[in-house]
Design a protein around this motif. Sequence first.
Motif, PDB file in Angstrom:
ATOM      1  N   GLY A 180       0.779  -1.230   0.000  1.00 20.95           N
ATOM      2  CA  GLY A 180       0.000   0.000   0.000  1.00 20.95           C
ATOM      3  C   GLY A 180       0.808   1.275   0.000  1.00 20.95           C
ATOM      4  O   GLY A 180       0.239   2.364   0.105  1.00 20.95           O
ATOM      5  N   LEU A 181       2.132   1.164  -0.125  1.00 16.50           N
ATOM      6  CA  LEU A 181       2.998   2.347  -0.139  1.00 16.50           C
ATOM      7  C   LEU A 181       3.106   2.856  -1.566  1.00 16.50           C
ATOM      8  O   LEU A 181       4.021   2.503  -2.317  1.00 16.50           O
ATOM      9  CB  LEU A 181       4.375   2.002   0.444  1.00 16.50           C
ATOM     10  CG  LEU A 181       4.346   1.497   1.903  1.00 16.50           C
ATOM     11  CD1 LEU A 181       5.721   0.997   2.323  1.00 16.50           C
ATOM     12  CD2 LEU A 181       3.873   2.608   2.831  1.00 16.50           C
ATOM     13  N   SER A 182       2.171   3.687  -1.953  1.00 19.60           N
ATOM     14  CA  SER A 182       2.052   4.142  -3.332  1.00 19.60           C
ATOM     15  C   SER A 182       3.319   4.859  -3.802  1.00 19.60           C
ATOM     16  O   SER A 182       3.950   5.604  -3.056  1.00 19.60           O
ATOM     17  CB  SER A 182       0.856   5.095  -3.451  1.00 19.60           C
ATOM     18  OG  SER A 182       0.723   5.579  -4.762  1.00 19.60           O
ATOM     19  N   GLY A 183       3.673   4.624  -5.069  1.00 23.84           N
ATOM     20  CA  GLY A 183       4.812   5.311  -5.671  1.00 23.84           C
ATOM     21  C   GLY A 183       6.150   4.831  -5.167  1.00 23.84           C
ATOM     22  O   GLY A 183       7.120   5.587  -5.191  1.00 23.84           O
ATOM     23  N   SER A 184       6.242   3.583  -4.718  1.00 23.96           N
ATOM     24  CA  SER A 184       7.519   3.047  -4.234  1.00 23.96           C
ATOM     25  C   SER A 184       8.356   2.522  -5.394  1.00 23.96           C
ATOM     26  O   SER A 184       7.830   2.051  -6.409  1.00 23.96           O
ATOM     27  CB  SER A 184       7.279   1.918  -3.229  1.00 23.96           C
ATOM     28  OG  SER A 184       6.655   2.399  -2.064  1.00 23.96           O
ATOM     29  N   VAL A 185       9.674   2.586  -5.234  1.00 27.35           N
ATOM     30  CA  VAL A 185      10.607   2.144  -6.266  1.00 27.35           C
ATOM     31  C   VAL A 185      11.675   1.269  -5.632  1.00 27.35           C
ATOM     32  O   VAL A 185      12.244   1.619  -4.597  1.00 27.35           O
ATOM     33  CB  VAL A 185      11.286   3.340  -6.971  1.00 27.35           C
ATOM     34  CG1 VAL A 185      12.213   2.853  -8.080  1.00 27.35           C
ATOM     35  CG2 VAL A 185      10.238   4.298  -7.533  1.00 27.35           C
ATOM     36  N   THR A 186      11.949   0.111  -6.243  1.00 28.76           N
ATOM     37  CA  THR A 186      13.077  -0.735  -5.853  1.00 28.76           C
ATOM     38  C   THR A 186      13.937  -0.970  -7.077  1.00 28.76           C
ATOM     39  O   THR A 186      13.493  -0.787  -8.211  1.00 28.76           O
ATOM     40  CB  THR A 186      12.616  -2.073  -5.263  1.00 28.76           C
ATOM     41  OG1 THR A 186      11.800  -2.765  -6.236  1.00 28.76           O
ATOM     42  CG2 THR A 186      11.809  -1.871  -3.991  1.00 28.76           C
ATOM     43  N   GLN A 187      15.189  -1.382  -6.840  1.00 30.04           N
ATOM     44  CA  GLN A 187      16.087  -1.584  -7.974  1.00 30.04           C
ATOM     45  C   GLN A 187      16.754  -2.940  -7.903  1.00 30.04           C
ATOM     46  O   GLN A 187      16.890  -3.541  -6.841  1.00 30.04           O
ATOM     47  CB  GLN A 187      17.143  -0.480  -8.034  1.00 30.04           C
ATOM     48  CG  GLN A 187      18.101  -0.435  -6.843  1.00 30.04           C
ATOM     49  CD  GLN A 187      19.308  -1.335  -6.998  1.00 30.04           C
ATOM     50  OE1 GLN A 187      19.728  -1.611  -8.106  1.00 30.04           O
ATOM     51  NE2 GLN A 187      19.854  -1.789  -5.875  1.00 30.04           N
ATOM     52  N   GLY A 188      17.156  -3.427  -9.073  1.00 30.03           N
ATOM     53  CA  GLY A 188      17.841  -4.709  -9.173  1.00 30.03           C
ATOM     54  C   GLY A 188      18.320  -4.904 -10.603  1.00 30.03           C
ATOM     55  O   GLY A 188      18.517  -3.926 -11.333  1.00 30.03           O
ATOM     56  N   ILE A 189      18.479  -6.158 -10.983  1.00 28.82           N
ATOM     57  CA  ILE A 189      18.893  -6.466 -12.352  1.00 28.82           C
ATOM     58  C   ILE A 189      17.956  -7.508 -12.937  1.00 28.82           C
ATOM     59  O   ILE A 189      17.154  -8.117 -12.229  1.00 28.82           O
ATOM     60  CB  ILE A 189      20.342  -7.002 -12.419  1.00 28.82           C
ATOM     61  CG1 ILE A 189      20.456  -8.338 -11.657  1.00 28.82           C
ATOM     62  CG2 ILE A 189      21.326  -5.982 -11.882  1.00 28.82           C
ATOM     63  CD1 ILE A 189      21.764  -9.070 -11.899  1.00 28.82           C
ATOM     64  N   VAL A 190      18.056  -7.712 -14.240  1.00 29.27           N
ATOM     65  CA  VAL A 190      17.392  -8.847 -14.877  1.00 29.27           C
ATOM     66  C   VAL A 190      18.236 -10.074 -14.566  1.00 29.27           C
ATOM     67  O   VAL A 190      19.390 -10.171 -14.972  1.00 29.27           O
ATOM     68  CB  VAL A 190      17.271  -8.647 -16.397  1.00 29.27           C
ATOM     69  CG1 VAL A 190      16.746  -9.916 -17.064  1.00 29.27           C
ATOM     70  CG2 VAL A 190      16.363  -7.467 -16.711  1.00 29.27           C
ATOM     71  N   SER A 191      17.665 -11.002 -13.802  1.00 30.90           N
ATOM     72  CA  SER A 191      18.407 -12.181 -13.376  1.00 30.90           C
ATOM     73  C   SER A 191      18.388 -13.286 -14.429  1.00 30.90           C
ATOM     74  O   SER A 191      19.319 -14.095 -14.501  1.00 30.90           O
ATOM     75  CB  SER A 191      17.828 -12.726 -12.067  1.00 30.90           C
ATOM     76  OG  SER A 191      17.783 -11.720 -11.081  1.00 30.90           O
ATOM     77  N   ALA A 192      17.315 -13.357 -15.210  1.00 30.91           N
ATOM     78  CA  ALA A 192      17.172 -14.368 -16.256  1.00 30.91           C
ATOM     79  C   ALA A 192      15.996 -13.992 -17.125  1.00 30.91           C
ATOM     80  O   ALA A 192      15.148 -13.174 -16.749  1.00 30.91           O
ATOM     81  CB  ALA A 192      16.976 -15.762 -15.657  1.00 30.91           C
ATOM     82  N   THR A 193      15.941 -14.591 -18.303  1.00 34.82           N
ATOM     83  CA  THR A 193      14.802 -14.397 -19.206  1.00 34.82           C
ATOM     84  C   THR A 193      14.297 -15.766 -19.654  1.00 34.82           C
ATOM     85  O   THR A 193      14.955 -16.779 -19.475  1.00 34.82           O
ATOM     86  CB  THR A 193      15.194 -13.563 -20.443  1.00 34.82           C
ATOM     87  OG1 THR A 193      16.247 -14.233 -21.147  1.00 34.82           O
ATOM     88  CG2 THR A 193      15.664 -12.171 -20.038  1.00 34.82           C
ATOM     89  N   GLY A 194      13.106 -15.768 -20.237  1.00 32.15           N
ATOM     90  CA  GLY A 194      12.569 -17.006 -20.782  1.00 32.15           C
ATOM     91  C   GLY A 194      12.098 -18.012 -19.756  1.00 32.15           C
ATOM     92  O   GLY A 194      11.946 -19.192 -20.070  1.00 32.15           O
ATOM     93  N   ARG A 195      11.828 -17.573 -18.533  1.00 26.80           N
ATOM     94  CA  ARG A 195      11.350 -18.493 -17.502  1.00 26.80           C
ATOM     95  C   ARG A 195       9.880 -18.867 -17.759  1.00 26.80           C
ATOM     96  O   ARG A 195       9.095 -18.040 -18.190  1.00 26.80           O
ATOM     97  CB  ARG A 195      11.445 -17.855 -16.120  1.00 26.80           C
ATOM     98  CG  ARG A 195      12.851 -17.514 -15.658  1.00 26.80           C
ATOM     99  CD  ARG A 195      13.683 -18.740 -15.437  1.00 26.80           C
ATOM    100  NE  ARG A 195      14.842 -18.457 -14.599  1.00 26.80           N
ATOM    101  CZ  ARG A 195      15.946 -19.182 -14.579  1.00 26.80           C
ATOM    102  NH1 ARG A 195      16.037 -20.257 -15.340  1.00 26.80           N
ATOM    103  NH2 ARG A 195      16.943 -18.853 -13.779  1.00 26.80           N
TER     104      ARG A 195
END
Length: 373
Positions: A180-195
Amino acid sequence: MDVSPARAPGPPRSPLSRLSGLPPLPRSAVPSLAAVVCAVGLLGGCSGGGGAPAPDRSTQAAAPLAANDLEDDYRAVIKNVLPSVVQIDASESLGSGVVYDDKGHIVTNAHVVGREKTFRVSAATGGRPVTARLVSTYPEQDLAVIKLESLPQGLKPARFGDSSAVDMGQIVLAMGSPLGLSGSVTQGIVSATGRTVSEGQNGGGTGATLANMVQTSAAINPGNSGGALVNLDGEVIGIPTLAAVDPELGGGSAAGIGFAIPATTVRTIADQIVKDGKVTDSGRAALDITGRTVLDDAYEPTGVAVVEAPANGAAGKAGLRPGDVITRLGDTEITTITSLAEALAARRPGDEVVVTYERGSETQTAKVRLGEM
């Protein structure tokens, strides 16, 4: 084909849970500002009172220029994309959404809207909530489109990227309303594709099997469902939908393992809903059967029993009938209804595939031209 929640065969892996369906948080569950400040003081050291000395701010000036540039990139992306992200409140759930066009269409997850028809939508950047109504939902891909009755000031359509250009190691930001915390942002990386992953039906999940998912290390929490996974070009590359669950943690989320529906799939489904009010071409292969998982004497899954196989369906046309037990699709071993769904998710309507099945004590094969879900 009916798909019941079950663990897929092969190496052990964490089952997946839906991310939203979250009731509004009680006010008592929201920490006060004083408590947050106190916690920060305990973690980072407080000046005065005998606490650990605060870090020398002069060291910040020595930060590499590259780090400063990356921080600037983050800020620019957030400023550019956050006006395209909304919070969606249903009567018993909360999730996120992404502004799809300038006519007020919002794309989100099917499990966020559930069976409801009207919603309160709030911009991530603030302002009064606006009423939205359901256009259509497509649980098979866990996507839905709703439409605002009026356009709040400052909202703008998001830019959707090319899923084929998404690659491991890309930096991404997840935007939405976790807890419910509107407008929140987290960051990371693309760990894998095609899952290929299957979500459960417990608690309101759709039970969908989803192919070509983008795996990310960006924190994905309840309420992030339907929000935006964004690259540093400010493009939405996916819709956060699932988080892995670790049974050894009592069913709690496994940190850093989240999944997003790729942008190309989102556009394909959303475009049809906006244009026609429904999905007319799913692009998803089907055997056109109703099935159930079969267990052996040791209660181990050994295949999928055909319960129904209409004569005009893909399997029926190839000669399969109720009572047959499917054990292989092409080169893929089939032990559960979920493993069958995952094998089909990797194929397209019209593909020809050899299905191995047991009829009584005999093992037989049939060449099946796959239908469309």
